[in-house]
Design a protein around this motif. Structure first.
Motif, PDB file in Angstrom:
ATOM      1  N   PRO A   6       7.040  -1.649  -6.476  1.00  0.00           N
ATOM      2  CA  PRO A   6       6.972  -0.268  -6.958  1.00  0.00           C
ATOM      3  C   PRO A   6       5.929  -0.141  -8.073  1.00  0.00           C
ATOM      4  O   PRO A   6       5.824  -1.001  -8.949  1.00  0.00           O
ATOM      5  N   GLY A   7       5.131   0.906  -7.983  1.00  0.00           N
ATOM      6  CA  GLY A   7       4.099   1.154  -8.985  1.00  0.00           C
ATOM      7  C   GLY A   7       2.759   0.501  -8.683  1.00  0.00           C
ATOM      8  O   GLY A   7       1.770   0.798  -9.348  1.00  0.00           O
ATOM      9  N   GLN A   8       2.696  -0.382  -7.688  1.00  0.00           N
ATOM     10  CA  GLN A   8       1.428  -1.042  -7.347  1.00  0.00           C
ATOM     11  C   GLN A   8       0.422  -0.007  -6.843  1.00  0.00           C
ATOM     12  O   GLN A   8       0.756   0.840  -6.022  1.00  0.00           O
ATOM     13  N   CYS A   9      -0.792  -0.092  -7.352  1.00  0.00           N
ATOM     14  CA  CYS A   9      -1.863   0.831  -6.949  1.00  0.00           C
ATOM     15  C   CYS A   9      -3.111   0.042  -6.595  1.00  0.00           C
ATOM     16  O   CYS A   9      -3.462  -0.921  -7.281  1.00  0.00           O
ATOM     17  N   TRP A  10      -3.768   0.467  -5.539  1.00  0.00           N
ATOM     18  CA  TRP A  10      -5.079  -0.050  -5.129  1.00  0.00           C
ATOM     19  C   TRP A  10      -6.006   1.158  -5.151  1.00  0.00           C
ATOM     20  O   TRP A  10      -5.848   2.069  -4.350  1.00  0.00           O
TER      21      TRP A  10
END
Length: 74
Positions: A6-10
């Motif tokens: 959760p919260g991972q961004c690319w």
């Protein structure tokens, strides 16, 4: 397959070939050329070659999603 907490961004990727993604589990948000979409589980999303795009796990659980690239033609 990507497995994102959760919260991972690319953010702000660009590829020379088309990319196809499909969410298997979780809640993902994709931004393609400034347009934001949240595909349902099993729904495919085409990211055209040259489009600036981002992927974000906006859910509360680990997300799993598939990706693939079009073969380049000679």
């Amino acid at each position: 397959m990507f497995v994102d907490r959760p919260g991972q961004c690319w953010e702000d990727f660009v590829h020379e070939t088309d990319e196809l993604v499909a969410v298997l589990e979780g809640e993902m948000e994709f931004e393609v050329a400034g347009q934001v979409t949240r595909p349902r589980i099993g729904e495919e999303l085409l990211i055209p070659a040259g489009a600036v795009h981002s992927a974000r796990n906006v859910g509360t659980i680990t997300a799993r999603w598939l990706y693939g690239y079009a073969r380049r033609r000679s």
